[in-house]
Design a protein around this motif. Structure first.
Motif, PDB file in Angstrom:
ATOM      1  N   VAL A 147      43.856  51.395  28.151  1.00 20.75           N
ATOM      2  CA  VAL A 147      45.058  51.218  27.335  1.00 20.75           C
ATOM      3  C   VAL A 147      45.397  49.726  27.340  1.00 20.75           C
ATOM      4  N   ARG A 148      45.463  49.125  26.153  1.00 21.99           N
ATOM      5  CA  ARG A 148      45.640  47.680  26.033  1.00 21.99           C
ATOM      6  C   ARG A 148      47.109  47.311  25.829  1.00 21.99           C
ATOM      7  N   PHE A 149      47.512  46.211  26.509  1.00 26.32           N
ATOM      8  CA  PHE A 149      48.847  45.636  26.358  1.00 26.32           C
ATOM      9  C   PHE A 149      48.692  44.139  26.071  1.00 26.32           C
ATOM     10  N   GLU A 150      49.603  43.595  25.289  1.00 26.13           N
ATOM     11  CA  GLU A 150      49.529  42.170  24.969  1.00 26.13           C
ATOM     12  C   GLU A 150      50.252  41.301  25.995  1.00 26.13           C
ATOM     13  N   THR A 151      51.160  41.871  26.738  1.00 22.95           N
ATOM     14  CA  THR A 151      51.913  41.103  27.738  1.00 22.95           C
ATOM     15  C   THR A 151      52.155  41.949  28.983  1.00 22.95           C
ATOM     16  N   LEU A 152      52.458  41.270  30.063  1.00 22.52           N
ATOM     17  CA  LEU A 152      52.847  41.967  31.283  1.00 22.52           C
ATOM     18  C   LEU A 152      54.145  42.734  31.065  1.00 22.52           C
ATOM     19  N   ALA A 212      57.086  55.768  32.619  1.00 17.29           N
ATOM     20  CA  ALA A 212      56.585  56.181  33.928  1.00 17.29           C
ATOM     21  C   ALA A 212      55.548  57.287  33.758  1.00 17.29           C
ATOM     22  N   GLY A 213      54.419  57.126  34.423  1.00 10.79           N
ATOM     23  CA  GLY A 213      53.366  58.129  34.385  1.00 10.79           C
ATOM     24  C   GLY A 213      52.502  58.109  33.148  1.00 10.79           C
ATOM     25  N   SER A 214      52.804  57.227  32.203  1.00  8.19           N
ATOM     26  CA  SER A 214      52.068  57.240  30.937  1.00  8.19           C
ATOM     27  C   SER A 214      50.626  56.767  31.075  1.00  8.19           C
ATOM     28  N   LEU A 215      50.307  56.100  32.161  1.00  2.00           N
ATOM     29  CA  LEU A 215      48.940  55.603  32.363  1.00  2.00           C
ATOM     30  C   LEU A 215      48.196  56.405  33.418  1.00  2.00           C
ATOM     31  N   ALA A 216      48.674  57.582  33.746  1.00  2.54           N
ATOM     32  CA  ALA A 216      48.018  58.394  34.775  1.00  2.54           C
ATOM     33  C   ALA A 216      46.547  58.610  34.443  1.00  2.54           C
ATOM     34  N   GLY A 217      45.693  58.223  35.402  1.00  2.43           N
ATOM     35  CA  GLY A 217      44.264  58.401  35.231  1.00  2.43           C
ATOM     36  C   GLY A 217      43.613  57.428  34.274  1.00  2.43           C
ATOM     37  N   LYS A 218      44.339  56.390  33.832  1.00  2.65           N
ATOM     38  CA  LYS A 218      43.803  55.436  32.857  1.00  2.65           C
ATOM     39  C   LYS A 218      43.683  54.030  33.474  1.00  2.65           C
ATOM     40  N   ILE A 219      43.074  53.145  32.698  1.00  2.00           N
ATOM     41  CA  ILE A 219      42.919  51.741  33.112  1.00  2.00           C
ATOM     42  C   ILE A 219      43.838  50.891  32.250  1.00  2.00           C
ATOM     43  N   ALA A 220      44.722  50.123  32.873  1.00  2.00           N
ATOM     44  CA  ALA A 220      45.616  49.218  32.144  1.00  2.00           C
ATOM     45  C   ALA A 220      44.900  47.908  31.876  1.00  2.00           C
ATOM     46  N   TYR A 221      44.992  47.427  30.642  1.00  2.00           N
ATOM     47  CA  TYR A 221      44.339  46.180  30.229  1.00  2.00           C
ATOM     48  C   TYR A 221      45.379  45.269  29.595  1.00  2.00           C
ATOM     49  N   VAL A 222      45.570  44.074  30.165  1.00  2.00           N
ATOM     50  CA  VAL A 222      46.474  43.089  29.587  1.00  2.00           C
ATOM     51  C   VAL A 222      45.653  41.939  29.021  1.00  2.00           C
ATOM     52  N   ASP A 223      45.791  41.714  27.716  1.00  2.00           N
ATOM     53  CA  ASP A 223      45.136  40.593  27.044  1.00  2.00           C
ATOM     54  C   ASP A 223      46.224  39.754  26.386  1.00  2.00           C
ATOM     55  N   ALA A 224      46.679  38.733  27.105  1.00  2.00           N
ATOM     56  CA  ALA A 224      47.758  37.872  26.614  1.00  2.00           C
ATOM     57  C   ALA A 224      47.239  36.678  25.835  1.00  2.00           C
ATOM     58  N   GLY A 225      45.939  36.675  25.516  1.00  2.00           N
ATOM     59  CA  GLY A 225      45.376  35.572  24.753  1.00  2.00           C
ATOM     60  C   GLY A 225      44.924  34.422  25.630  1.00  2.00           C
ATOM     61  N   GLN A 226      44.286  33.477  24.980  1.00  2.00           N
ATOM     62  CA  GLN A 226      43.688  32.360  25.697  1.00  2.00           C
ATOM     63  C   GLN A 226      44.747  31.405  26.238  1.00  2.00           C
ATOM     64  N   MET A 227      44.482  30.869  27.418  1.00  2.00           N
ATOM     65  CA  MET A 227      45.369  29.879  28.017  1.00  2.00           C
ATOM     66  C   MET A 227      45.446  28.646  27.132  1.00  2.00           C
TER      67      MET A 227
END
Length: 476
Positions: free
Chosen positions: A133-138, A146-161
């Motif tokens: 599950v991808r997110f753009e920001t922390l 709460a609980g929405s990511l149960a059993g999943k992998i959280a991915y944060v891609d805030a773009g290039q530094m």
């Protein structure tokens, strides 16, 4: 950058004669600072030190045998260069070993991704296979139900530094690395991944430590190389349901780290101490040349240049190669910086100032002095001495130093900054590309010259930075 010694000397002499110093610092002290500066621009031990360190020991993970062996060698190196009171000060540490790791897309679009486990991340205890599950920001991750990511992998891609000379683009992204695994676990995720914190587009991941929460890192964490983060984000953007397979055998262990301390003892006020700091440990992917073998080389060489000038300064110049700067710990004790502060006790009141070199080996472009010192007589003299080698006065006071001298700053010790050009630093930082060939010897020499000249001016004077503080700064 190349300026002849003759040009440096002539320019500096003209500037010195143009304005008489109005502090307890005579013309001979200023002239010696210029002589030390010019000599260091031409010859010093910095390249020899960092070459030997990175070649003999390679990577030096915090608490590892290679960090311990490198510290013992560095102590011998200091002694051979004439440093006094050389010692190794040990402290306990939780170490971390990377082990083996892999990240891959599985299912209809199988692809191997280039990634590195985050420092002090736990292993996966076998294989984790789960939807991403991808997110753009922390903040977006923290806002997930709460609980929405149960059993999943959280991915944060805030773009290039964002690439900046000051490195200011790093802070907004490195907070994701520190807080991400905990935030992911709080929503039920089984793992956390993120785009590497770096300014490059190389297929080379940037590692770095994550954060403990209540004594543990709550979920395995990985950083993807920038092109692989792009690939994963594109696939998700195309509407693909992506499953990742993660594996890591990373683990922690009980060990020790250490600070290496040596000094040029003061001639008349040896109890008044100036600390020059850097760190000995490095991440395991490269050989720790720019982070932070170069910093140790710069500070050692600067102190050696002062010792070679033919006159010991009035105050003591103390070089500290701090241990375990790179890693978080279950209990925050400040690592090497905290251990040093606890070890000196009440003597902290006699610490005149501290500076830290931990931003690679590219040129120094600005001098930051403690609050209240910006328009002082000392600042005017320092600026005249440093200007001929391309160092300008920063209008902003130096407040915190860095991770290693931060505990000293917190205890009230003034700090200075010789600000380096960080335009390419985060291309290399925490990657396999942090190797000796990335150091430009001429820029390294300019660093040594700036450090040596500035530190001499402080060490052979009675300048009191604590007394210059504005009332509001002195209260903190």
């Amino acid at each position: 950058m190349r300026l002849s010694a003759r040009l440096l000397a002539a320019t500096s002499l003209a500037l010195t004669l143009a304005a008489a110093p109005a502090m307890a610092q005579d013309a001979a002290t200023i002239q010696r600072a210029e002589t030390i500066r010019d000599a260091a621009m031409e010859r010093n031990i910095a390249m020899d030190y960092v070459t030997q360190l990175t070649t003999r020991f390679g990577a030096r993970p915090a608490g590892s045998k290679s960090e311990q062996d490198a510290s013992a060698w560095a102590a011998d190196y200091m002694r051979a260069q004439g440093f006094q009171n050389v010692r190794i000060e040990e402290f306990p540490l939780v170490g971390w070993e990377r082990g083996e790791e892999s990240v891959a897309i599985v299912g209809a679009r199988p692809q191997r991704l280039v990634a590195a486990a985050l420092g002090h991340s736990p292993g996966t205890n076998g294989v984790i296979e789960a939807e991403v599950v991808r997110f753009e920001t922390l903040e977006d991750l923290n806002a997930a139900p709460a609980g929405s990511l149960a059993g999943k992998i959280a991915y944060v891609d805030a773009g290039q530094m964002v690439r900046m000379q000051s490195g200011a683009g790093y802070g907004p992204l490195t907070r994701i690395r520190g807080a991400g695994p905990g935030a992911a676990a709080a929503k039920g995720a089984v793992a956390f991944i993120m785009r590497s914190v770096g300014s490059d587009e190389h297929r080379m991941p940037h590692t770095g430590t994550t954060r403990y929460i209540d004594g543990v890192v709550p979920a395995p964490g990985f950083a993807l190389a920038a092109p692989d983060a792009d690939q994963l984000s594109r696939l998700i953007g195309m509407g693909e349901k992506i499953t990742l397979r993660l594996s890591s055998t990373a683990h922690t262990y009980e060990t020790t780290s250490q600070n290496v301390v040596g000094e040029i003892t003061g001639r008349s006020r040896p109890d008044e101490v100036i600390v020059l700091g850097s760190h000995m440990d490095s991440w395991d992917l490269g050989t720790g040349a720019i982070d932070d073998g170069a910093g140790g080389a710069i500070t050692l060489a600067a102190a050696k240049a002062i010792a070679e000038s033919g006159r010991r300064p009035a105050r003591t110049v103390r070089v500290v190669l701090y241990g375990s700067e790179e890693v978080a710990q279950p209990t925050d004790t400040g690592n090497g910086g905290g251990a040093y502060l606890r070890g000196i006790g009440a003597a902290v009141e006699k610490h005149v100032i501290a500076g830290e070199s931990d931003f690679g080996a590219d040129r120094v472009y600005a001098l930051g002095l403690p609050p209240g010192a910006q328009n002082s007589d000392f600042a005017r003299i320092a600026n005249r001495v440093l200007y001929p080698i391309g160092v300008l006065a920063s209008p902003d006071p130096e407040l915190h130093g860095g991770a290693d001298i931060g505990p000293l700053a917190g205890a009230g010790v003034p700090v200075f900054g010789l600000n380096q050009d960080g335009s390419r630093y985060f291309d290399l930082h925490h990657t396999a590309d942090d190797t000796l060939d990335k150091i430009d010897p001429e820029q390294l020499n300019q660093n040594v010259a700036a450090w040596a000249a500035l530190v001499w001016l402080i060490a052979d004077s009675d300048v009191d930075f604590r007394a210059m503080r504005p009332a509001e700064a002195a209260a903190h």
